[in-house]
Write a protein that holds these residues in place. Structure first.
Motif, mmCIF file in Angstrom:
data_model
loop_
_atom_site.group_PDB
_atom_site.id
_atom_site.type_symbol
_atom_site.label_atom_id
_atom_site.label_comp_id
_atom_site.label_asym_id
_atom_site.label_seq_id
_atom_site.Cartn_x
_atom_site.Cartn_y
_atom_site.Cartn_z
ATOM 1 N N ALA A 110 0.828 -1.208 0.000
ATOM 2 C CA ALA A 110 0.000 0.000 0.000
ATOM 3 C C ALA A 110 0.860 1.256 0.000
ATOM 4 N N ALA A 111 1.936 1.234 0.776
ATOM 5 C CA ALA A 111 2.818 2.391 0.826
ATOM 6 C C ALA A 111 3.482 2.637 -0.526
ATOM 7 N N LYS A 112 3.859 1.561 -1.201
ATOM 8 C CA LYS A 112 4.473 1.700 -2.519
ATOM 9 C C LYS A 112 3.505 2.335 -3.513
ATOM 10 N N ARG A 113 2.225 2.049 -3.340
ATOM 11 C CA ARG A 113 1.202 2.617 -4.215
ATOM 12 C C ARG A 113 0.729 3.984 -3.748
ATOM 13 N N GLY A 114 1.260 4.448 -2.624
ATOM 14 C CA GLY A 114 0.889 5.748 -2.112
ATOM 15 C C GLY A 114 -0.504 5.811 -1.546
ATOM 16 N N ARG A 115 -0.982 4.691 -0.987
ATOM 17 C CA ARG A 115 -2.338 4.648 -0.445
ATOM 18 C C ARG A 115 -2.306 4.188 1.010
ATOM 19 N N PRO A 116 -3.194 4.711 1.845
ATOM 20 C CA PRO A 116 -3.246 4.270 3.239
ATOM 21 C C PRO A 116 -3.869 2.879 3.341
#
Length: 218
Positions: A110-116
């Motif tokens: 999720a962090a890699k995709r920039g999402r919480p």
């Protein structure tokens, strides 16, 4: 939807035999065919293989199978990160300790995709002990504390590439919470709906409120 099935045949965290048969039992029950029958594309990735265990010694002498659970967590986290790249990963197991790897691996994705990442934890227990506070020593009681970056795991469990924000966690259905966990949950800011709250309000409004937060931030 593309679904990826991943087996995690772990039993070291529960303190009793049998949990490692969970993935096989769910496959035998027809999980893959049911998902395919619902129109999903299903990939079965088989079983995670435990990483090599390294000697780990902790001051809490009650801890059981710490080297094994640390190794499992590392292997499951890597697999969870890979399996969540472009699909919905579905992890099969019977030992709560697998959540240390599954949640932390998906949090990294999720962090890699920039999402919480939000976590809806449906359990009678919060599994929010640390290595210092557990008295049973069974490490199926620590995964949510570890995945949310609570203190006391560094050097014993794999380093976290990305912790889950405790404010993004909702623990629902709790009925047995140790005093140390209760204090830690409150200090961390985890949303808690125990069975008393569900009896008083019903599960639907509590769940809707959490899902509305997820939708708002995504």
């Amino acid at each position: 939807m593309r679904c990826r099935i991943v087996g995690a045949p772990v039993q070291d965290g529960a303190g009793r035999m049998g949990c490692e048969m969970g993935p096989s039992a769910l496959r035998t029950a027809g999980l893959v065919s049911v998902l395919a029958g619902l129109g999903h594309e299903v990939e079965d990735w088989g079983a995670v293989e435990k990483a090599a265990a390294r000697p780990v010694v902790h001051g809490n002498l009650a801890l059981k199978a710490l080297p094994e659970i640390s190794a499992w967590t590392a292997a499951i986290a890597e697999t969870a990160y890979a399996a969540s790249r472009d699909a919905m990963p579905i992890f099969l197991g019977g030992d709560h300790s697998i959540s240390a790897g599954t949640v932390s691996g998906v949090a990294r994705r999720a962090a890699k995709r920039g999402r919480p990442l939000f976590v809806l934890w449906l359990d009678a227990h919060p599994d929010f002990h640390t290595l210092d506070t557990t008295t049973s020593g069974n490490l199926h009681g620590v995964p949510l504390a570890y995945a949310s970056g609570q203190a006391g795991f560094k050097g014993y469990f794999p380093d976290l590439p990305q912790a889950v924000d405790p404010a993004h966690i909702c623990a629902m259905g709790l009925r047995s919470v140790d005093p140390a966990e209760r204090q830690a949950l409150a200090e961390a800011g985890v949303t808690v709906h125990d069975m008393r709250a569900i009896d008083e309000h019903g599960i639907a409004p509590l769940l809707r409120a959490f899902l509305a937060r997820v939708e708002q931030e995504n």
